[in-house]
Every structure is written in structure tokens, then in C-alpha cells.
Design an enzyme around this catalytic site. Structure first.
Site, PDB file in Angstrom:
ATOM      1  N   GLU A  53      51.203  59.277  20.208  1.00 52.84           N
ATOM      2  CA  GLU A  53      51.480  60.138  19.048  1.00 52.84           C
ATOM      3  C   GLU A  53      52.581  59.540  18.169  1.00 52.84           C
ATOM      4  O   GLU A  53      52.501  59.571  16.938  1.00 52.84           O
ATOM      5  CB  GLU A  53      51.945  61.529  19.509  1.00 52.84           C
ATOM      6  CG  GLU A  53      50.947  62.303  20.368  1.00 52.84           C
ATOM      7  CD  GLU A  53      51.173  62.090  21.859  1.00 52.84           C
ATOM      8  OE1 GLU A  53      51.314  60.911  22.277  1.00 52.84           O
ATOM      9  OE2 GLU A  53      51.210  63.084  22.600  1.00 52.84           O
ATOM     10  N   TRP A 171      31.034  34.365  52.310  1.00 51.04           N
ATOM     11  CA  TRP A 171      31.021  35.607  51.553  1.00 51.04           C
ATOM     12  C   TRP A 171      29.650  36.210  51.627  1.00 51.04           C
ATOM     13  O   TRP A 171      28.670  35.511  51.366  1.00 51.04           O
ATOM     14  CB  TRP A 171      31.403  35.334  50.094  1.00 51.04           C
ATOM     15  CG  TRP A 171      32.779  34.789  49.962  1.00 51.04           C
ATOM     16  CD1 TRP A 171      33.127  33.510  49.693  1.00 51.04           C
ATOM     17  CD2 TRP A 171      34.006  35.514  50.081  1.00 51.04           C
ATOM     18  NE1 TRP A 171      34.497  33.388  49.633  1.00 51.04           N
ATOM     19  CE2 TRP A 171      35.058  34.599  49.865  1.00 51.04           C
ATOM     20  CE3 TRP A 171      34.336  36.847  50.360  1.00 51.04           C
ATOM     21  CZ2 TRP A 171      36.409  34.985  49.919  1.00 51.04           C
ATOM     22  CZ3 TRP A 171      35.668  37.207  50.409  1.00 51.04           C
ATOM     23  CH2 TRP A 171      36.683  36.287  50.188  1.00 51.04           C
TER      24      TRP A 171
END
Lengths: 370, 370
Positions: A53, A171
């Protein structure tokens, strides 16, 4: 399209720029309109920086008088690290404030609105508030419950395995999936793991900005690493482990301290024992602790045991599964050790939010059904 | 767009209308063009019905003279159940034939082209032939190898389980997924299962047109049921089982006959023993048998043991997995029993062709990487 929705969506888009940097604060965007022209915009970047703001008001300057402010979250009334926004809004002589969502903190929620109204400012509340909550899930949950928003990630084979029977897991998923994980890590305030995972995989548990930048070059990334917290009820984590060697704050969640001298970035924190799981830490107490430490989002990367405990006890807000299109067979390590489920009605159930292909893998984002 | 591709695509679209009805024949579509106008269309509906070319020629009538024919598959030269198409094409004085794909049957492949050319007809070959092969996978594979195209379907939980530890499996996946399976069954020439599955689940293994019609109202469905073939090396299947009670031809694949009097629709067929799996049937011999019986596509619905054998031995052309967003835990029944896999490099690998949401479930269609 309704004008309020149109401008609020723009304010939301602005707010998202802070997705890697605002915690413990929420993402907030603000836009000031006069005679259908945008005269000021702002978004919150870091805790301690000016609020959205204030940035928008500065840009609008004298023009703010009589203008309309769209702000995604209720303006604050208290001095935190910065002066209260409501005071500046009143001073600017803005005539109307359209607020996306009220502040989720029950102590201050609605108070900003009351003050603005008291000073003759027209206030409208509740524009796209579901969207705003969904990009600030962690902040909203922590404010309402004291507990961070918990995401559990698992990388599995098609047959639900996280490692071969001999423990090989690097992996299962593709490099692209692992880079995708980096994006989630970077958006998290803390990364949680277990000593079992540290012992077996020895992960760094860091955000490697290099891998993220390739994908999201425009994003502003924070320089600091997420807090790492390792559940280590048996004091198994040692100084030589990769997660310790790396920089960034680490908490070892333990039942009792050891006598070692740890590097400065490592802190042992004592938690109560679980009343359900023998010789394990009460995980909920860790989550309350993290909530108190202003942790909005926790990203969990761990093995089948801790995953199973989190899932069985409904401690997860989101489950993110990367499925690699491979089969590892019935002797490979299961993705989660659950309480004894014998009938289908006892199964743990999820609703799917999103499915994506990440290179050759599938990423499924789900919410538990309670 | 290239005119040949444009019209061939229309012929392909026509050919697909026969997807539930043409086996053992392939899906074929035909379109005849004169002065850029379509003057005849045809698609093959049933074995024994007129071929696509004949139907299109009949519609074109005298106009066929000097016209261009687009046909997805090389016109036949032999009297089968119907007279050869090449003869009719020559008679019609069509000036050019554009053929999507050559006949995959090595005995006749290219012979239609030779005859047409010999009669002064211009011939072009190979427009969208990959697409044509992909909607006639079973026919092409059987013609080339003697073995049908094999699809294995598994309905699993997120953690790769097909039943709870007590054997409860009805239903892991949603009703919509099960209706989706009906569509695959309806497109298959045969449904393969094992006596273990018959004993534990007692499935009907039928196509229930009712469930299909809801979804694909426009499709023409065949009235006959796919052949059911149950691998039953230990003679466990009995007359009271649902798959036997139902109409439609059933083959019990056995190592030796029993002495029972079976209903007329049931046939015991003896197959050789596997040289790898003790007391099991050599599955490849079943597939060759089915190929000889003009079975283009086999749809496999079975448990972890047979699935594991098929997968480990690369006997599958497609793997179709329905994943229900539930977890059943580490003691639940695994989706496939594989050879001992200890390292990630030994994992069975797949490439993903398609992912869809089927109501609350995920359907993944994959091809094995060999």
C-alpha cells in the site's frame, strides 16, 4: 468483467512477485485507480520492506486524494517492522478501499476496516478472497491455527517405491523433476527431513538458485536458505553430513541434547516424545514450534516412515508426488509405512488438484480428504 | 495444408468408425474426389461386409472415372470373404489411388500397388501411415509377427497396490474408470486373465454395452463378446465362475485337460509348459495361438503374478494404469511381482503416451522401453 474483479486480479498478479521472498509476511499487491487510470502500484517484497500500500501511495502522490485503492489483504493497523498502512491511507485521502481478503490473524482481523470506515473511507471486502488465500496458504493457516502449511513430497516409481530393495534411490525421478523440487523448496520457509533420510541419502536440502534461475529467470529470489529441520530422535546426525556442512540455519529436533560442539548454524532443540510412536518425537509439537518461529510453509522430503506418520495422522496439507515411469518390484522400498490398513474403506484418500508432466515424469498435487 | 494429407485424414476419420467392429480385419476408410468434390465415401464395418473402397465406388458410380481415390490401406487383391478391391478399382476407371499405408502382411504387401500400376493407375503410397498403423496396431503387429498387440491394464492405489492385505480390491478405482475399461474391452478381440484372478475376484470379463453406450452413443458396437482366455495351469476354474456362466466363447489355457463336461462355449486348449517358470504355461505360445486365431488385440486384466511375468518378459505392447488417489500401505498386494530388481538400472522402464483424468482417477497409457 466486473471492475472490482478486474483490478483485484491485477493486484493479485502483482502480489505473486513476492512468492519467493515475503515470508514470514504474506504476498500482498496493491493498485490505486483514479478516473479509470492506474496511478500507483505496489507489491510487498521482503519482511521489513515497505508494504504494498505504501509503495502504491508513494507512486500516486497527491493524486491519491479521492482515488480507489485495491489491496489484496486488509491493511495493517500496527507498528511491526514498518509503520501501519491504515494511517498512511487515511492521510492520503483515498476515498475508497477495496480489500480482497480480511487479515486472517484473528487478533487484528477486521480492525483495519473499522479504522478506515471511522475516517469516512468507503470499504468493500471479499473480492477473489479464495484466490488470495490460495497464494498465501501458509500465512493464512499459521495465523488461524498456529501451524505452518505442510507439503510432503515423494519421488516414486509407478509401483509406489522410493528405493530399490538395496536402498538405491538416486535417482528415481528425472533431473527436471529434481529442478522442479527446487522451485518448491525456494517457496518454503523450512525444509523438514528425518535422520533416516540424512543417513541413507545424505542430501544437502538447499535451494540451488542456479537451477531455479534457468526456469524462472524473472523471479526475484531470496538469498537466504530455508530453515532446515531434521527430526533426529536418536541423535544420529553428524557434523560431516551434507546438510550440516552447508550454510543456512539447521535445527536438530531431538529428545535430548548431545555433548558435541556444533557449528554456529546448528541448533539442537528438545521436543516432547510422541505418546503414540515409541521413542519418536511428537511431530505436532515441532509444527507448533515452527509456527511460533514465523514459519508459514514447511516442505517435507523424507522416507517411508516419517511420510507414513505424517499421512496417517493427517498432518499434511498437500501431497506432491513425482512418479517416474519405471517399475521396481515388490521387494523395493515402499513410499509410506502406514497404520495397518485392511479394508478399502480404511485407505487414506486424496483429491487431485493438478497433474503435470515434468519431462518424463508425472507430478500429481493432491490434498488429503479428512 | 497439403491436399493429400487433408483427404487422407478424412479417410482415417471414416476408418475409425469401425473401431469396435472390424477385427480380425483392419479399420479402413476411403474417399473419392473429383474436381475437388467428394463423390464417394466408405468405411469397413464388419469382416464379411463390403470393403471401404467398394462402398465408396458404389456411391461414386459412373463419376468414378478419372477420379482420385484416397484409401487408408492398400487395396486387396485376393478373394477373401469379399471379392478383391483392386479389380473393382480398375473396372471403375479411377485415375489415381493414394494409399495411406501398404498392407502389413508381408505375403501381399505391395502387390495391390503393382496390379493398379499395371493397369495404368497412378499410385502414391505413404500418407499419414504412422497414424494409420497406430489405429490398426493389432492388425499390423499380428501381420508382421504372428502375435496380437497386448495391452495390460492395472487398477492401482497411489502406492502401487491392487488389493488390501486381506485381498479386498472391489473397488480401488472409480465407477468411471471401470466404464472406461469397458471401452477398451470392447475394442479388443480377446480378454486374457488368470485362474488366480478368477478365484479371487470372480470377474465376468464381458463387454457391457450398456455402460459403453452412455459414453459413446454414436459408436457402432459389435454384438459378440471378445474371446475370453483364462490361463489355468492348475485346472482351478470351475463351471460356477462368473466368466464361465456368461455367454461368449471361453478358452481355458491348460497344461492338461480335466474330465469334466463343460458348457459348449468353453474349450480346454493344451499349451506347453514354460521353460522359465515352474508349472506355468509358456505364455508366448498362447499369444501365437491367438494370432493364428485372427486375434488382433488382447486386453489383459489380471493380478500381480501374471502381470509381473508379462512385464518382466517384455510381452506387453501397452501398459494402461488407472491410479486411484488412495494409499493402502506397505502390506497391501503389489501390482506386479517382478524378477529380482536390485539396482535402478535394472528397473523396467516406460515412456508415457497419454495421461488423463477419469473422474477422480488418473489413467496413464505407456509403452515399455525395451
Amino acid at each position: 468483467m466486473n471492475q472490482d474483479i478486474y483490478y483485484m486480479q491485477q493486484a493479485i498478479n502483482l502480489s505473486k512477485k513476492g512468492k519467493y521472498t515475503t515470508p514470514p509476511n504474506p504476498n500482498v499487491g496493491c493498485i490505486i485507480i483514479k478516473n479509470k487510470k492506474i496511478i500507483g502500484v505496489g507489491w510487498h517484497q521482503y519482511a521489513g520492506c515497505e508494504h504494498a500500500e505504501i509503495i502504491a501511495l508513494k507512486e500516486a502522490g497527491q493524486e491519491a486524494k479521492g482515488a480507489i485503492m485495491y489491496v489484496t489483504l486488509e491493511p495493517c493497523i500496527h507498528f511491526g517492522l514498518t509503520p501501519p498502512c491504515c494511517k498512511e491511507i487515511i492521510k492520503s485521502k483515498i476515498s475508497q478501499v477495496i480489500i480482497g481478503s480480511l487479515d486472517p490473524n484473528p487478533i487484528v482481523s477486521g480492525k483495519g476496516v473499522t479504522i478506515l470506515k471511522k475516517h469516512g473511507i468507503q470499504v468493500k471486502i471479499g473480492i477473489l478472497n479464495n484466490k488470495i488465500e490460495s497464494i498465501n496458504k501458509g500465512f493464512f493457516k499459521r495465523m488461524k491455527t498456529g501451524i505452518p502449511y505442510i507439503k510432503l513430497k515423494l519421488g516414486i516409481s509407478l509401483d509406489g517405491r522410493i528405493a530399490t530393495q538395496t536402498g538405491e534411490s538416486k535417482w528415481i525421478t528425472s533431473e527436471n523433476s529434481r529442478n522442479d523440487v527446487q522451485l518448491f523448496r525456494a517457496q518454503s520457509c523450512a525444509i523438514l527431513s528425518s535422520s533416516n533420510t540424512i543417513i541413507s541419502d545424505n542430501p544437502y536440502l538447499t535451494v540451488r538458485n542456479k537451477n531455479i534461475k534457468k526456469k524462472n529467470k524473472k523471479d526475484i529470489l531470496k538469498n537466504s536458505q530455508p530453515l532446515k529441520i531434521i527430526i533426529d530422535s536418536r541423535n544420529l546426525v553428524q557434523k560431516h553430513h551434507n546438510c550440516i556442512i552447508n550454510t543456512g540455519k539447521i535445527i536438530l529436533a531431538r529428545i535430548k541434547n548431545d555433548n558435541q560442539i556444533w557449528p554456529k548454524n546448528v541448533e539442537q532443540v528438545i521436543f516432547p516424545k510422541s505418546t503414540i510412536y515409541k521413542d519418536k518425537i511428537d511431530i505436532k509439537s515441532i509444527f507448533y514450534y515452527l509456527g511460533k518461529k514465523n514459519i508459514n510453509n514447511v516442505w517435507v522430503e523424507t522416507g517411508g516412515t516419517l511420510s507414513g506418520i505424517l499421512l496417517s495422522n493427517y498432518l499434511i496439507d498437500e501431497l506432491i508426488i513425482y512418479i517416474a515411469p519405471i517399475l521396481l518390484g515388490e521387494n523395493a522400498k515402499p513410499m509410506c509405512i502406514l497404520n495397518n490398513i485392511t479394508t478399502l474403506s480404511e485407505s487414506l484418500k486424496f483429491s487431485i488438484i493438478k497433474i503435470d508432466m515434468i519431462n518424463s515424469d508425472i507430478r500429481i498435487i493432491m490434498k488429503p480428504k479428512k
